[in-house]
Enzyme design. Sequence first.
Site, short mmCIF file in Angstrom:
data_model
loop_
_atom_site.label_atom_id
_atom_site.label_comp_id
_atom_site.label_asym_id
_atom_site.label_seq_id
_atom_site.Cartn_x
_atom_site.Cartn_y
_atom_site.Cartn_z
N CYS A 1 0.84 -1.20 0.00
CA CYS A 1 0.00 0.00 0.00
C CYS A 1 0.87 1.26 0.00
O CYS A 1 1.45 1.61 -1.02
CB CYS A 1 -0.97 -0.04 1.18
N HIS B 1 -3.43 -4.90 0.16
CA HIS B 1 -2.99 -5.41 1.46
C HIS B 1 -3.06 -6.94 1.40
O HIS B 1 -3.96 -7.56 1.97
CB HIS B 1 -3.89 -4.88 2.58
N GLU C 1 -1.49 -9.11 2.94
CA GLU C 1 -1.36 -9.76 4.25
C GLU C 1 -2.71 -10.19 4.80
O GLU C 1 -2.80 -11.12 5.62
CB GLU C 1 -0.66 -8.83 5.24
#
EC number: 6.3.4.2
Length: 566
Positions: free
Chosen positions: A398, A529, A531
């Site tokens: 990001c 994102h 993750e």
Amino acid sequence: MSIKRAQLGGTTKHIFVTGGVVSSLGKGLTAASLGNLLTARGLRVVMQKLDPYLNVDPGTMNPFQHGEVFVTDDGAETDLDIGHYERFLDINLGQSANVTTGQIYSNVIAKERRGEYLGDTVQVIPHITDEIKRRMRLQAQPGPDGDPAPDVIITEIGGTVGDIESQPFIESARQVRHELGRKNCFFVHVSLVPFMNASGEQKTKPTQHSVAALRSIGIQPDALVLRSDRPVSEPNKRKIALMCDVDEAAVVNAVDVPSIYDIPSMLHDQGLDAYIIDQLGLTQAADVDWAGWSRLLEAVHDPKHTVTIGLVGKYIDLPDAYLSVTEALCSGGFAHDAKVALKWIASDECQTADGAAAQLSDVDGICVPGGFGVRGIEGKLGALRFARENGIPALGLCLGLQCMVIEYARNEAGLAGASSSEFDPDTAFPVIATMAEQVDIIAGGDLGGTMRLGLYPAALAGGSIVAELYGAAEVSERHRHRYEVNKAYRAQIADAGLWFSGTSPDGHLVECVELPRDVHPFYVGTQAHPELRSRPNRAHPLFAGLIGAALDRQKASLLFDVAADA
């Protein structure tokens, strides 16, 4: 308003997880571990977190106070415990998985303004509690795609028993048990058993008082999970069972363990999941299938390698602000039978070349996660420049991608002073700019839940590192941002060598950047994102790629050292 039997969504059972004595005991991990065990027994399980704060969602909350904001596929900004739920159960949750007091009151007040209460005096009971119960049961319905209703809904009630803020949620849970019947609801209470160094003994009284507080509002816990830093003795467990009126078989000890992924097996070994299944009559439950989880634990406890990754961030004083990032990095390590040793690096320490060298000279790779605001940005740029110029594998997330673009624009594309309109509205070269659809939103001052949120697709360039890692030409990832790479500067930056290897399908938004492999072994950024979609037993490709590149660098360094010694 009672819950009608015809609207119960079949035989869906409820498990409520409460906490006592102190906060941050691990209610979320306890709930997630129970969900993991029941899922491993073949049951359909969904999770839910009830947060007693008045914020509508955590999207505008300070990361130092709340930790990370976990974004779901449907764009909800939720509590970090939702991330635990998704990782432990390997499921994707949605907006209904996180309920706040702010949402409840907003909905009730909106209904009152529309006249839906027909002139009634609106009160906590029944109007607030009815709305809470409606949200509790929302996930008990069959899915929109014809998916069957879940067998179990596990609901974590945030806060600590006795707090004023959580009372409406606990009262609503009590009413759900009353309306569905005791055979359809189960209460798990997580409590602390502290060790007193002065007397050299564990104390059971805090748990007794916590259960007494819970019973005073009409809830008798069915099971107790005793948190402690050392094993609770059998006499103390029997004492707690007696004084709290809980079966001895339902009093389990959750002692501190080396890894959070050990918690499911610890609870299973003490029979908690079997007890719950028996009490709720979940006869369809099978034996626990440990196949996948056992392989994960082997990777956790018996790694073949150790790799050091520098996490360059601005919120490192509260690691929970980067919880999903750290878990994704560790999962990337699991995929390579490697332990990831995290080095927490305050981005401010990397503003100068000497500072960056001092912080990064001993790492095998770096990750630059997301964030907001100008503080620490120059340090992130310094860290990325050092990694780029010294061949250190780097992954930007990001804001990390945006910093990669800014750094490259300044130092390689001839755009000295390039910046983002977020940090410097007057910059001569706004290589990162506000997304067109966000301009009016920012001007209007409505910041809550208005970013580009949720799952969006990206088209990946053939032959790119990201396409190779994903093994696909188009992927979808979760997003949370207002700013984008400025299209006016893309050609100039690309001509200087930075490859925009992923874009939105229409080509408008930059989704991925990278340096070609013949220039740098692994220098990759994503506007998303990733993750948030990583799993401990199924590492996200970008994180697995970073760890793989870091291991390659480490091995090459060792070979170089051996050759030099020879």
